[in-house]
Motif scaffolding. Structure first.
Motif, PDB file in Angstrom:
ATOM      1  N   CYS A   4     -57.483-101.338   3.113  1.00 48.36           N
ATOM      2  CA  CYS A   4     -58.816-101.936   3.276  1.00 48.36           C
ATOM      3  C   CYS A   4     -59.759-100.901   3.893  1.00 48.36           C
ATOM      4  O   CYS A   4     -59.493-100.371   4.982  1.00 48.36           O
ATOM      5  N   CYS A   7     -60.998-101.846   7.408  1.00 54.68           N
ATOM      6  CA  CYS A   7     -59.950-101.657   8.428  1.00 54.68           C
ATOM      7  C   CYS A   7     -59.811-100.170   8.755  1.00 54.68           C
ATOM      8  O   CYS A   7     -59.626 -99.801   9.932  1.00 54.68           O
ATOM      9  N   HIS A  46     -58.698-108.420  10.202  1.00 51.90           N
ATOM     10  CA  HIS A  46     -58.897-108.457   8.749  1.00 51.90           C
ATOM     11  C   HIS A  46     -58.862-109.890   8.243  1.00 51.90           C
ATOM     12  O   HIS A  46     -57.826-110.539   8.253  1.00 51.90           O
ATOM     13  N   HIS A  98     -63.056-107.461   2.997  1.00 53.26           N
ATOM     14  CA  HIS A  98     -62.913-107.644   4.447  1.00 53.26           C
ATOM     15  C   HIS A  98     -64.269-108.214   4.855  1.00 53.26           C
ATOM     16  O   HIS A  98     -65.302-107.537   4.696  1.00 53.26           O
TER      17      HIS A  98
END
Ligand code: 5GP
Ligand code: ZN
Length: 142
Positions: A4, A7, A46, A98
């Motif tokens: 992600c 992230c 997340h 996300h």
């Protein structure tokens, strides 16, 4: 989540230009800069989209919205307004899965941001509206 991009930004693996950060959230400039100052606010946890928020996460994230909004507005006297946008699902223009909130400062009505929806009010009776509302209300959960 390893693959992600947000992230990775939160973990510092990908650089970003940070505006605000605490244990729960991070706000950083959107790389696209749709208009100057375009900012994203993300939960550090997340979650894919708004449908995955619980009450605590909602408080942790959304309580920061006025703080970020006021700071952006105060940062430039040319800012006349601000669109706050949260896309959920590909059909709703979400491209990074996300959850995030866009802050798009508005300078003129012909700057580089636009949002349109049709006015379909002539196609709905009051009974139609009541039926839609009743159906939604039946699905409210605490
Ligand atoms: P969405 O289309 O999902 O609502 O918005 C995703 C946003 O993330 C886009 O406006 C895009 O410019 C931004 N974005 C995508 N990758 C990066 C990145 O690596 N860094 C930053 N700062 N923004 C990104
Ligand atoms: Zn993530």
């Amino acid at each position: 989540m390893a693959d992600c991009i947000f992230c990775q930004i939160i973990n510092g693996d990908i650089p970003s230009v940070t505006i605000y950060e605490d244990d729960q959230v991070k706000a950083f400039l959107d790389i696209s800069q749709g208009t100057p100052g375009h900012t994203l606010l993300v939960p550090k946890k997340h979650v894919r989209d708004i449908f995955e928020y619980d009450d605590q996460l909602a408080q942790d994230v959304f309580r920061h919205v006025p703080l970020i909004a006021r700071a952006i507005k105060a940062s430039n006297p040319a800012i006349q307004g601000l669109n706050i946008v949260n896309n959920n699902g590909e059909v709703a223009y979400q491209s990074v899965f996300h959850s995030h909130i866009h802050f798009v400062p508005r300078y003129t009505d012909h700057d580089d941001f636009a949002m349109t929806f049709k006015d379909n009010s002539d196609k709905y009776t009051n009974a139609d509206l009541q039926q839609i509302a009743d159906n939604i209300k039946a699905h409210l959960e605490d």
